[in-house]
Design an enzyme around this catalytic site. Structure first.
Site, mmCIF file in Angstrom:
data_model
loop_
_atom_site.group_PDB
_atom_site.id
_atom_site.type_symbol
_atom_site.label_atom_id
_atom_site.label_comp_id
_atom_site.label_asym_id
_atom_site.label_seq_id
_atom_site.Cartn_x
_atom_site.Cartn_y
_atom_site.Cartn_z
ATOM 1 N N SER A 55 37.173 42.431 50.778
ATOM 2 C CA SER A 55 37.100 43.297 49.601
ATOM 3 C C SER A 55 36.384 44.617 49.836
ATOM 4 O O SER A 55 36.588 45.572 49.084
ATOM 5 C CB SER A 55 36.406 42.557 48.446
ATOM 6 O OG SER A 55 35.115 42.124 48.843
ATOM 7 N N ASP A 81 29.175 45.253 40.985
ATOM 8 C CA ASP A 81 29.129 43.905 40.421
ATOM 9 C C ASP A 81 28.099 43.107 41.212
ATOM 10 O O ASP A 81 27.270 43.702 41.900
ATOM 11 C CB ASP A 81 30.518 43.250 40.391
ATOM 12 C CG ASP A 81 31.144 43.101 41.779
ATOM 13 O OD1 ASP A 81 30.415 43.193 42.795
ATOM 14 O OD2 ASP A 81 32.368 42.882 41.852
ATOM 15 N N HIS A 84 29.523 43.618 45.206
ATOM 16 C CA HIS A 84 30.083 44.811 45.837
ATOM 17 C C HIS A 84 29.316 46.088 45.487
ATOM 18 O O HIS A 84 28.923 46.282 44.327
ATOM 19 C CB HIS A 84 31.543 44.967 45.417
ATOM 20 C CG HIS A 84 32.376 43.769 45.723
ATOM 21 N ND1 HIS A 84 32.628 42.776 44.793
ATOM 22 C CD2 HIS A 84 32.982 43.382 46.867
ATOM 23 C CE1 HIS A 84 33.373 41.838 45.351
ATOM 24 N NE2 HIS A 84 33.600 42.175 46.606
#
Length: 365
Positions: free
Chosen positions: A41, A339, A342
């Site tokens: 990610s 978040d 991340h």
């Protein structure tokens, strides 16, 4: 009057020709033709968007809130990723697109693309849990991309693009986070050091595979200070219960695990590859140092909060748990994390600058 008009026409034509000349960029200075990214990610701009098998998606608000069009693209961030800043600062293009973006064209492939998949890892157990795109499948997509490029520009030009492209690999955090800390299923078979050896063995094989496909400029990111991720701070305070669970601080033992992994990567994995893969430049992207510096010296970077994310409570929200029903901090640039896992766009910009400063001179020698 006629001669004056001729001179004016020549001046205008010359100026127009000047404007049409290719502009010298950092990319041309360092002879970088394209950027191809593989991993998780941290560098996935939206390859998971159409994966029905997984919940690991960021194709919904508030993700993408601070992108120019304020539309969620699948990036696990409020805005740009480090690879977006990388291609932009190199002068290649504004954003590094997802290979699986339906709008992607063959021309887009000429200057690079990301094959990364949020939730991916070096361990098959991670893929079984997250149900996303593993590295072998990402590599297959790269091979498909090469076929598309070759049909467009020919085999010789394709080889030139690949040999001068920058290949970025960022992966491994999910393996440690899920299989060692949150759902410690791998602890039955391995101690932490042994599990790291498994991950690094698989990473080594993938780098060799990229080399065999023509890659010559490869950047490998290490692990971040994983004990500083808000979700792991939360988990460590709850299991077992900590009477001071509201007191949020990095977990030193988990950070030491990251440092041990990075030490093995730089001392045992990369040196033999550099010696054995003729003509290759394999750089180590130390993300641990700048992220830990952001955590410990937030004012230096303009941050007010480094132990919880901007989304929701900032303690556990990520993916589907970070959504439009959550309260969001008004200014994400004051936060290290978007978040609970991340970084924000502001943090990714710092990482990109750090990577360009430390790696480009090495890759160009």
């Amino acid at each position: 009057m006629a001669s004056t008009r001729v001179i004016s026409f020549v001046l205008v034509l010359s100026f127009a020709c000047f404007l049409s000349l290719p502009i010298s960029t950092t990319a041309s200075k360092y002879n970088i033709s394209a950027v191809f990214a593989f991993g998780d990610s941290t560098i996935d701009p939206g390859n998971n968007n159409n994966l029905k098998s997984t919940l690991v998606r960021a194709d919904h608000l508030p993700y993408g809130r601070d992108l120019p069009n304020h539309v969620p693209t699948g990036r696990f961030c409020n805005g740009k990723l480090s690879t977006d800043f990388l291609v932009s600062k190199l002068g290649i293009k504004d954003l590094l697109p997802a290979y699986l973006d339906p709008k992607l064209t063959d021309n887009d492939l000429l200057t690079g693309v990301s094959f990364a998949s949020a939730g991916s890892g070096l361990d098959n157990h991670t893929i079984a849990l997250t149900k996303v795109i593993d590295l072998p499948t990402q590599f297959q997509s790269f091979e498909q991309a090469l076929t598309r490029i070759s049909k467009l520009v020919g085999d010789e030009k394709t080889r030139h693009i690949v040999e001068n492209a920058l290949f970025v690999i960022s992966i491994g955090s999910n393996d440690m986070m899920f299989n060692v800390y949150l759902l410690p299923t791998r602890n039955i078979e391995f101690n932490i050091s042994g599990y790291q050896d498994l991950l690094l063995h698989n990473l080594n094989s993938f780098i060799e595979r990229l080399y065999q496909a023509g890659a010559r400029k490869i950047v490998v990111a290490g692990l971040p200070p994983i004990g500083c991720l808000p979700v792991l701070i939360t988990a460590k305070n709850i299991f077992p219960p900590n009477p001071r669970w509201l007191h949020r601080e990095c977990k030193e033992d988990q950070n030491r695990d990251s440092q041990a992994y990075n030490s093995k990567l730089t001392s045992r994995i990369l040196p033999p590859l550099r010696a054995g893969l003729q003509g290759a430049k394999i750089g180590y992207f130390d993300i641990y140092t700048p992220i830990f510096d952001m955590v410990t010296n937030p004012a230096k970077y303009g941050f007010d909060e480094t132990h919880q994310g901007c989304c929701g409570t900032g303690h556990i929200e990520m993916g589907p748990l970070c959504n439009v029903l959550d309260p969001i901090c008004p200014d994400a640039s004051k936060y290290l994390f978007w978040d609970a896992v991340h970084p924000t766009q502001a943090a990714y910009s710092v990482l990109a600058d750090y990577g360009l400063k430390t790696l480009l001179p090495y890759l160009n020698n």
